[in-house]
Design a protein around this motif. Structure first.
Motif, PDB file in Angstrom:
ATOM      1  N   TYR A   1      43.933  -8.579 -13.416  1.00  0.00           N
ATOM      2  CA  TYR A   1      43.275  -6.888 -14.578  1.00  0.00           C
ATOM      3  C   TYR A   1      42.044  -7.931 -15.266  1.00  0.00           C
ATOM      4  O   TYR A   1      40.826  -6.773 -15.389  1.00  0.00           O
TER       5      TYR A   1
ATOM      6  N   ILE B   1      39.436  -7.850 -12.156  1.00  0.00           N
ATOM      7  CA  ILE B   1      39.015  -7.265 -12.347  1.00  0.00           C
ATOM      8  C   ILE B   1      37.656  -6.115 -13.000  1.00  0.00           C
ATOM      9  O   ILE B   1      37.069  -5.287 -12.669  1.00  0.00           O
TER      10      ILE B   1
ATOM     11  N   LEU C   1      39.192  -4.525 -15.416  1.00  0.00           N
ATOM     12  CA  LEU C   1      39.561  -3.780 -16.363  1.00  0.00           C
ATOM     13  C   LEU C   1      40.540  -4.185 -17.807  1.00  0.00           C
ATOM     14  O   LEU C   1      40.424  -3.592 -18.467  1.00  0.00           O
TER      15      LEU C   1
ATOM     16  N   SER D   1      45.339   5.067  -9.864  1.00  0.00           N
ATOM     17  CA  SER D   1      44.483   3.420  -9.088  1.00  0.00           C
ATOM     18  C   SER D   1      44.530   2.395 -10.067  1.00  0.00           C
ATOM     19  O   SER D   1      44.026   3.485 -11.020  1.00  0.00           O
ATOM     20  N   LEU D   2      43.905   1.482  -9.734  1.00  0.00           N
ATOM     21  CA  LEU D   2      43.304   0.920 -10.528  1.00  0.00           C
ATOM     22  C   LEU D   2      42.096   1.123 -10.746  1.00  0.00           C
ATOM     23  O   LEU D   2      41.576   0.519 -11.593  1.00  0.00           O
ATOM     24  N   LYS D   3      41.509   1.256  -9.567  1.00  0.00           N
ATOM     25  CA  LYS D   3      40.655   1.539  -9.280  1.00  0.00           C
ATOM     26  C   LYS D   3      39.984   2.923 -10.479  1.00  0.00           C
ATOM     27  O   LYS D   3      39.047   3.050 -10.654  1.00  0.00           O
ATOM     28  N   GLN D   4      40.572   4.079 -10.200  1.00  0.00           N
ATOM     29  CA  GLN D   4      40.174   4.747 -10.589  1.00  0.00           C
ATOM     30  C   GLN D   4      40.645   4.970 -12.381  1.00  0.00           C
ATOM     31  O   GLN D   4      40.253   5.377 -13.298  1.00  0.00           O
TER      32      GLN D   4
ATOM     33  N   LYS E   1      39.995   2.571 -13.749  1.00  0.00           N
ATOM     34  CA  LYS E   1      38.885   1.410 -14.200  1.00  0.00           C
ATOM     35  C   LYS E   1      37.522   2.364 -14.740  1.00  0.00           C
ATOM     36  O   LYS E   1      36.741   2.759 -15.270  1.00  0.00           O
ATOM     37  N   GLU E   2      37.114   3.418 -13.469  1.00  0.00           N
ATOM     38  CA  GLU E   2      36.858   4.444 -13.819  1.00  0.00           C
ATOM     39  C   GLU E   2      36.448   5.026 -15.263  1.00  0.00           C
ATOM     40  O   GLU E   2      35.540   5.850 -15.877  1.00  0.00           O
TER      41      GLU E   2
ATOM     42  N   GLN F   1      45.933  10.239  -5.247  1.00  0.00           N
ATOM     43  CA  GLN F   1      44.528   9.568  -5.501  1.00  0.00           C
ATOM     44  C   GLN F   1      44.515   8.978  -3.935  1.00  0.00           C
ATOM     45  O   GLN F   1      43.612   8.347  -3.488  1.00  0.00           O
ATOM     46  N   GLU F   2      45.774   8.053  -4.102  1.00  0.00           N
ATOM     47  CA  GLU F   2      45.853   7.508  -3.229  1.00  0.00           C
ATOM     48  C   GLU F   2      45.659   7.904  -1.757  1.00  0.00           C
ATOM     49  O   GLU F   2      44.763   7.546  -0.810  1.00  0.00           O
TER      50      GLU F   2
ATOM     51  N   GLU G   1      41.648   8.028  -1.482  1.00  0.00           N
ATOM     52  CA  GLU G   1      41.523   6.720  -1.281  1.00  0.00           C
ATOM     53  C   GLU G   1      41.393   5.489   0.549  1.00  0.00           C
ATOM     54  O   GLU G   1      40.835   5.206   0.687  1.00  0.00           O
TER      55      GLU G   1
END
Length: 247
Positions: free
Chosen positions: A20, A23, A25, A59-62, A64-65, A130-131, A134
């Protein structure tokens, strides 16, 4: 709180917290001269939010956004988390009730109707959208949602019944070979059903089957029809896709 203490408190691994940080986060407020990460109370609050999002399938990407957005409202996010978790709990309670009734039915204590056997299953909403976005892009997912959105309530119910029937058929075949004629015929039904409300190439179909095993949420959902069904479907979907890509 040092990284090991924070990890133990949250029930996650030290490596997860390190990742975390890597990246961007969750960056600890302090790093000692010796290189040890130290987490403040504010960091722990952020970690709690992250884990709520993870529990709900983001997701981790989402995550963070969402959390890096200047308009992000922590209280509003927590209220949404609560609402979604209550919905999840209610659905799980219904599934537990269905399992209890099924056990009683198997013992001959009660008689279940066909409808009662499938109470709690709901494929009209996709918690893993979400997956899917992606992996296969927005266009495929948006096309699928558009087709579902145009269906009437009766059409949606018919589709759900068809999906339940296919899952039940595959569950009965799961102890046999995924290459058998019966298994491949059932998997073809599944492929055609998916493509009625979306567009799955053979490659995407095979990838979806792998996701059934890689993502434990998919596995738990599918294996409610029979333990080992997710793995069986993965193998059968791979056979189906490979055979048609080779032909």
């Amino acid at each position: 709180m040092h990284v090991k203490e924070a990890a133990e408190l949250a029930g996650i691994s030290v490596r997860t917290l390190h990742y975390y940080d890597e990246i961007g986060l969750l960056i600890p407020d302090e790093v000692t001269e010796a290189g040890y990460r130290v987490y403040s109370e504010r960091n722990l609050e952020t970690l709690q939010e992250i884990l709520f999002f993870r529990e709900l399938g983001f997701s981790l990407k989402q995550i963070k956004e969402i959390m890096s957005d200047p308009a992000y409202d922590r209280q509003a996010a927590l209220e949404l988390h609560r609402k979604m978790l209550i919905e999840k709990r209610d659905r799980l309670d219904q599934l537990i009730t269905t399992i209890d009734k099924t056990i009683q039915h198997m013992k001959g204590e009660i008689k279940m109707t066909v409808e009662e056997k499938f109470q709690g299953f709901d494929f009209s909403r996709n918690p893993y959208e979400q997956e899917a976005r992606e992996r296969w892009g927005d266009q495929a997912v948006d096309e699928s949602k558009a087709k579902l959105g145009k269906m009437s309530e009766a059409e949606m119910k018919a589709l759900q019944d068809e999906i339940h029937a296919i899952y039940s058929k595959l569950a009965q075949l799961r102890h046999g070979s995924p290459e058998s004629e019966e298994a491949q015929a059932a998997i073809e039904e599944w492929y055609r059903a998916l493509n009625r409300f979306g567009h799955y190439s053979l490659e995407a179909f095979k990838g979806l089957g792998q996701l059934y095993v890689d993502d434990e949420r998919f596995t738990k959902n599918i294996d409610q029809f029979g333990e080992g069904l997710a793995a069986f479907m993965r193998d059968a979907m791979a056979v189906y896709a490979d055979r048609r890509m080779e032909s």
